[in-house]
Scaffold this active site. Structure first.
Site, PDB file in Angstrom:
ATOM      1  N   GLY A 283     -27.527 107.047  58.990  1.00 54.94           N
ATOM      2  CA  GLY A 283     -28.341 107.667  57.965  1.00 54.94           C
ATOM      3  C   GLY A 283     -28.671 109.125  58.194  1.00 54.94           C
ATOM      4  O   GLY A 283     -27.869 109.901  58.715  1.00 54.94           O
TER       5      GLY A 283
ATOM      6  N   TYR B  38     -44.449  97.824  55.207  1.00 55.14           N
ATOM      7  CA  TYR B  38     -43.649  98.960  55.685  1.00 55.14           C
ATOM      8  C   TYR B  38     -44.483 100.238  55.613  1.00 55.14           C
ATOM      9  O   TYR B  38     -44.530 101.026  56.563  1.00 55.14           O
ATOM     10  CB  TYR B  38     -42.390  99.101  54.838  1.00 55.14           C
TER      11      TYR B  38
ATOM     12  N   SER C 124     -43.522 108.564  56.181  1.00 48.40           N
ATOM     13  CA  SER C 124     -43.051 108.357  54.813  1.00 48.40           C
ATOM     14  C   SER C 124     -44.232 108.319  53.855  1.00 48.40           C
ATOM     15  O   SER C 124     -45.320 107.860  54.198  1.00 48.40           O
ATOM     16  CB  SER C 124     -42.284 107.038  54.703  1.00 48.40           C
TER      17      SER C 124
END
Length: 293
Positions: free
Chosen positions: A15, A170, A140
């Site tokens: 990634g 998450y 994030s």
């Protein structure tokens, strides 16, 4: 004498981490890669040799879901390098069902939060001795989906969850990364170690790889130029190498623009961030905490 800056990085074989590793190699760095797969690490090493011939690349094999493995790799890294200029905590996992590690932790919590905490704490003396140095952690804006935060319960939460219910969990691990960054920044203030984190934005690379049709969706979005992982890689590289961030600590930044972001309200503030740090240290029985407190 090799004067290349030593950059240690997790999650570099896939990634946006792979793209960041290639860009860091182009800057003239000496890379230390922590990887689970030896074959993927070898493939990355070959790719780096193509884009930046002669780049030193050291590979340290470790399963980041197992904290004992993280500690062992940290010991090897500490012994291997006389100095470390940058540590990048990039590896991450979005699990769509609960998996509990052999050490008793939720795998997503272990990989996304506990592993970076353990690795950073284990290498803190080397980083401070190497100052000016930097610690960069990939968080994030999924952290905004967090519904509650309770440091003493969330760290050991192994309850099952559905695919739909995975998002807030998450996000909670990523909120913890932001809280960790800001508390660590306070604890390392004055040491010459800059501590930052980032949101890499929406990236198609590795998108929900545990989901059915994930690869097909990734190809479609890539054709539509949606979720370009290069933006996430770019902000990692900027925080790790750009002189503009050499003395910035405790900051949380967006991809593309490097715009400062606020920690979500649930995890904002010294008291809750200190509580998370202390709960983590107590859980892991690790009293070697930056700042000596």
């Amino acid at each position: 004498m090799d004067t290349r800056p030593v950059i240690v990085m997790t999650g570099a074989t896939n990634g946006l981490g792979r793209l960041a590793a290639l860009d860091l190699a182009r800057t003239g760095a000496h890379l230390g890669i922590i990887a689970r797969s030896g074959s993927k690490a070898d493939a990355l090493r070959r790719e780096i040799e193509q884009v930046a011939p002669g780049t030193p690349v050291d590979v340290f094999l470790a399963d980041l879901s197992l904290l004992a493995d993280v500690r062992r790799s940290a010991e090897r890294i500490d012994a291997h390098y006389p100095r470390i200029d940058v540590l990048i905590n990039n590896a991450g996992l979005h699990a769509f069902s609960q998996r509990v590690t052999s050490e008793g932790f939720a795998e997503m919590t272990a990989v996304n939060y506990l592993a970076p905490w353990v690795l950073t704490n284990a290498l803190r003396d080397k980083l401070t001795a190497s100052a000016p140095a930097r610690i960069v952690t990939v968080a994030s804006r999924a952290s905004l989906r967090t519904r509650t935060i309770d440091p003493f319960e969330d760290l050991t939460d192994t309850a099952g969850f559905t695919r739909r219910g995975s998002g807030p969990l998450y996000g909670r691990t990523k909120l913890m990364d932001i809280m960790f960054t800001q508390e660590l920044g306070r604890r390392l203030e004055g040491t010459g170690v800059a501590v930052t984190c980032l949101c890499p934005g929406f990236n198609t690379t590795g998108l929900g790889r545990e989901l059915p049709l994930a690869r097909t969706l990734e190809k479609v979005l890539t054709r539509l130029n949606i979720g370009d992982p290069r933006h996430g890689a770019d902000i990692i590289v900027r925080l790790a190498t750009d002189p503009a961030f050499a003395h910035v600590t405790g900051g949380y930044f967006a991809a593309k623009t490097a715009r400062p972001l606020e920690c979500p309200e649930l995890g904002r503030g010294e008291a809750i961030q200190r509580a998370l740090w202390d709960a983590t240290a107590e859980l892991l029985h690790d009293t070697r905490r930056p700042g000596g407190t």
